[in-house]
Write an enzyme that holds these catalytic residues in place. Structure first.
Site, mmCIF file in Angstrom:
data_model
loop_
_atom_site.group_PDB
_atom_site.id
_atom_site.type_symbol
_atom_site.label_atom_id
_atom_site.label_comp_id
_atom_site.label_asym_id
_atom_site.label_seq_id
_atom_site.Cartn_x
_atom_site.Cartn_y
_atom_site.Cartn_z
ATOM 1 N N HIS A 1 5.861 6.997 10.469
ATOM 2 C CA HIS A 1 5.343 6.902 9.487
ATOM 3 C C HIS A 1 4.748 7.672 9.176
ATOM 4 O O HIS A 1 3.792 7.986 9.492
ATOM 5 C CB HIS A 1 3.979 5.741 9.634
ATOM 6 C CG HIS A 1 3.866 5.168 8.329
ATOM 7 N ND1 HIS A 1 4.677 5.069 7.174
ATOM 8 C CD2 HIS A 1 3.060 4.832 8.069
ATOM 9 C CE1 HIS A 1 3.693 5.102 6.360
ATOM 10 N NE2 HIS A 1 2.970 4.742 6.554
ATOM 11 N N ARG B 1 0.809 -0.361 0.380
ATOM 12 C CA ARG B 1 -0.355 -0.009 -0.024
ATOM 13 C C ARG B 1 1.012 1.118 -0.046
ATOM 14 O O ARG B 1 0.765 1.817 -0.926
ATOM 15 C CB ARG B 1 -0.769 -0.097 1.379
ATOM 16 C CG ARG B 1 -2.278 1.358 1.412
ATOM 17 C CD ARG B 1 -3.276 0.655 2.454
ATOM 18 N NE ARG B 1 -3.221 -0.742 2.495
ATOM 19 C CZ ARG B 1 -4.805 -0.408 2.033
ATOM 20 N NH1 ARG B 1 -5.354 -0.269 1.460
ATOM 21 N NH2 ARG B 1 -5.189 -1.848 1.869
ATOM 22 N N THR B 2 2.236 1.793 1.236
ATOM 23 C CA THR B 2 2.779 2.395 0.826
ATOM 24 C C THR B 2 3.632 2.938 -0.037
ATOM 25 O O THR B 2 4.024 3.463 -0.720
ATOM 26 C CB THR B 2 3.737 2.509 2.504
ATOM 27 O OG1 THR B 2 2.853 2.073 3.283
ATOM 28 C CG2 THR B 2 4.607 3.886 2.533
ATOM 29 N N LYS C 1 21.463 -10.480 2.499
ATOM 30 C CA LYS C 1 21.743 -10.957 4.123
ATOM 31 C C LYS C 1 23.430 -10.115 4.549
ATOM 32 O O LYS C 1 23.755 -11.152 4.176
ATOM 33 C CB LYS C 1 21.178 -11.765 4.371
ATOM 34 C CG LYS C 1 19.390 -11.802 3.971
ATOM 35 C CD LYS C 1 19.383 -13.660 4.662
ATOM 36 C CE LYS C 1 17.900 -13.119 5.345
ATOM 37 N NZ LYS C 1 17.354 -13.029 4.324
ATOM 38 N N ARG D 1 11.481 2.117 4.197
ATOM 39 C CA ARG D 1 11.095 1.299 5.084
ATOM 40 C C ARG D 1 12.100 0.547 5.478
ATOM 41 O O ARG D 1 12.343 -0.997 4.559
ATOM 42 C CB ARG D 1 9.198 0.879 4.413
ATOM 43 C CG ARG D 1 8.620 -0.325 5.987
ATOM 44 C CD ARG D 1 7.921 0.061 4.910
ATOM 45 N NE ARG D 1 6.234 -1.192 5.741
ATOM 46 C CZ ARG D 1 5.446 0.251 6.276
ATOM 47 N NH1 ARG D 1 5.188 0.976 5.824
ATOM 48 N NH2 ARG D 1 4.497 -0.696 7.355
#
Ligand SMILES: [Zn+2]
Lengths: 153, 303
Positions: free
Chosen positions: B129, B51-52, B80, B101
């Site tokens: 946020h 969504r973001t 990683k 994010r």
């Protein structure tokens, strides 16, 4: 000399710094913060000494060593009542008290396990939001670490 | 603008917030342009948030910018074990602005210190946020005409909900009256109440909506999650108390609007969706205009 009996517990120094009124439980944290475990100077300390104010206190005497205010204020987190006597030729030539700084870098650990400072190699930085009952706000995760949860890195 | 990065909503003054909302209003009138032409924006999603991410990418595309980045670090070239420091250092040389994010709290602040280009925090764990908060503010101002003197109801998980905390901090600039409706275990943390006390603002805490809902200008709904309860019986007792139903809106104010950061599960019954007071889907669209405004503000691009 005031409080003569107690002073005798730890022998006098000719030149250097005496750090008094350290809470007994904070002695080793103070040693660590000031890096006293890595210096060559002669150091004597006494701990679990009686203190009306602190219950049990510790005292540290470091020969031939004087500290900058910025350095010494770093111990305020664990020994806010500490008092310093600057000794020259067996005489107290200056007395100092520690002041809790406004910002703390690289000494304390953030209590938030999800904080980046606990998960990657990031130096901790805090704003001191309360000096009386120590409370530190993490610059990164913005969570508050209080005095009782304080761990020294 | 003082801040070149947007990490935390309280980095921004009331005036800076209003400037962004004004600019978002211009983008709502004219959503497509070329302000970001020739600019490369990195969108680094170390954890997925479709969504973001889509909202940011829509904002960037509408302004003619190009996007580099990844949607999920497990399928990206970020191996990683590579530190955030190294990733940001690398991306910094490819992009004019970084949107990040990341699940670690404080990761965006750290990224903003490592990067020489502006950084936008698109969510750092449970911490901040801020683009969500700005779109919430935009939605509130748009539906109420002003941010002054509103009665804001916050409902559900008020203890862990970061969107609630940031919105609360931001709305404290505008003489807001707060009504906090939550189960005992999920009340607003003391540090936020202290902030409201210091700001001289009124707030009231309730265990349910009861008859006070008629006073609300804004109802901000959040989800009450079972995992938050130490005692599962407590959850069973309260799980239906914090669900909004259409019948509850009968005697509410005409200007009332219902907001939700989405995705919703069941805390707003679907029978509310057709009520004109339901605003959560338009709220999401406002996110695109708000993010357009944030991007241009941080890059110092004039409309
Ligand atoms: Zn932290």
């Amino acid at each position: 000399m005031k409080g003569g009996k107690q002073q005798l517990v730890v022998s006098a120094i000719q030149n250097g710094t005496v750090i008094d009124h350290v809470p007994a439980k904070s002695l080793f944290k103070v040693i660590q913060i000031l890096g006293l475990d890595h210096i060559e100077n002669q150091i004597t300390f006494g701990t679990n000494l009686e203190s009306k104010k602190l219950g049990h206190k510790a005292i540290i005497k470091i020969s031939e060593r004087y500290f900058e205010d910025n350095d010494i204020n770093r111990i305020a987190l664990v020994a806010p009542e500490a008092k310093l006597n600057i000794i020259k030729d067996y005489m107290v030539v200056e007395k100092k008290v520690v002041k809790v700084p406004d910002y703390i870098t690289a000494i304390a650990k953030c209590m938030n396990p999800k904080c980046i400072t606990n998960l990657e190699n990031v130096t901790t930085r805090f704003q001191v939001i309360s000096k009386k009952n120590i409370a530190l706000k993490c610059r990164y995760c913005e969570k508050i670490t209080s005095g009782d949860n304080l761990k020294i890195i | 603008m003082r801040n070149r990065s947007l990490v935390s909503i309280d980095d921004f003054s009331k005036e800076e917030i209003l400037e962004i909302l004004d600019l978002a209003g211009k983008f709502e009138l004219r959503p497509v342009g070329k302000l970001l032409e020739g600019k490369v924006i990195a969108t680094l999603f170390f954890e997925p948030s479709t969504r973001t991410r889509l909202s940011f990418e829509s904002a960037i595309n509408r302004l003619g910018g190009k996007i580099v980045g990844f949607a999920d670090s497990s399928i990206s070239s970020v191996t990683k074990g590579e530190t955030l420091f190294d990733t940001i250092k690398m991306v910094n040389s490819y992009a004019d602005l970084i949107v990040i994010r990341h699940p670690f709290e404080g990761s965006a602040r750290f990224a903003s210190e490592v990067a020489t280009v502006p950084v936008i925090n698109a969510g750092d764990g449970a911490n901040q946020h801020p683009t969500q908060t700005l779109l919430d503010l935009y939605s509130i101002r748009k539906t109420q005409g002003s941010l002054d003197n509103l009665n804001v109801f916050m409902v559900g998980d008020l203890k862990y909900g970061r969107t609630v905390h940031s919105l609360l901090m931001a709305m404290a600039h505008w003489n807001t009256t707060f009504n906090f409706i939550s189960p005992e275990e999920l009340r607003v943390p003391d540090e936020f109440k202290l902030h409201l006390d210091n700001a001289g603002l009124k707030y009231y805490e309730h265990l349910d909506f009861s008859d006070i809902i008629s006073r609300a200008d804004i109802i901000y709904m959040t989800r009450v999650q079972k995992e938050r309860f130490s005692d599962p019986i407590e959850y069973e007792k309260v799980k239906n108390v914090y669900v909004l139903r259409n019948s509850m809106l009968r005697n509410t104010k005409a200007n009332l609007r219902i907001l939700h950061p989405l995705p919703r599960v069941n805390e707003i019954h679907t029978d509310v969706d057709s009520n004109p007071k339901a605003y959560y889907f338009e709220q999401a669209l406002n996110g695109v205009y708000t993010r357009q405004a944030i991007l241009c503000t941080l890059l110092d691009l004039n409309f």
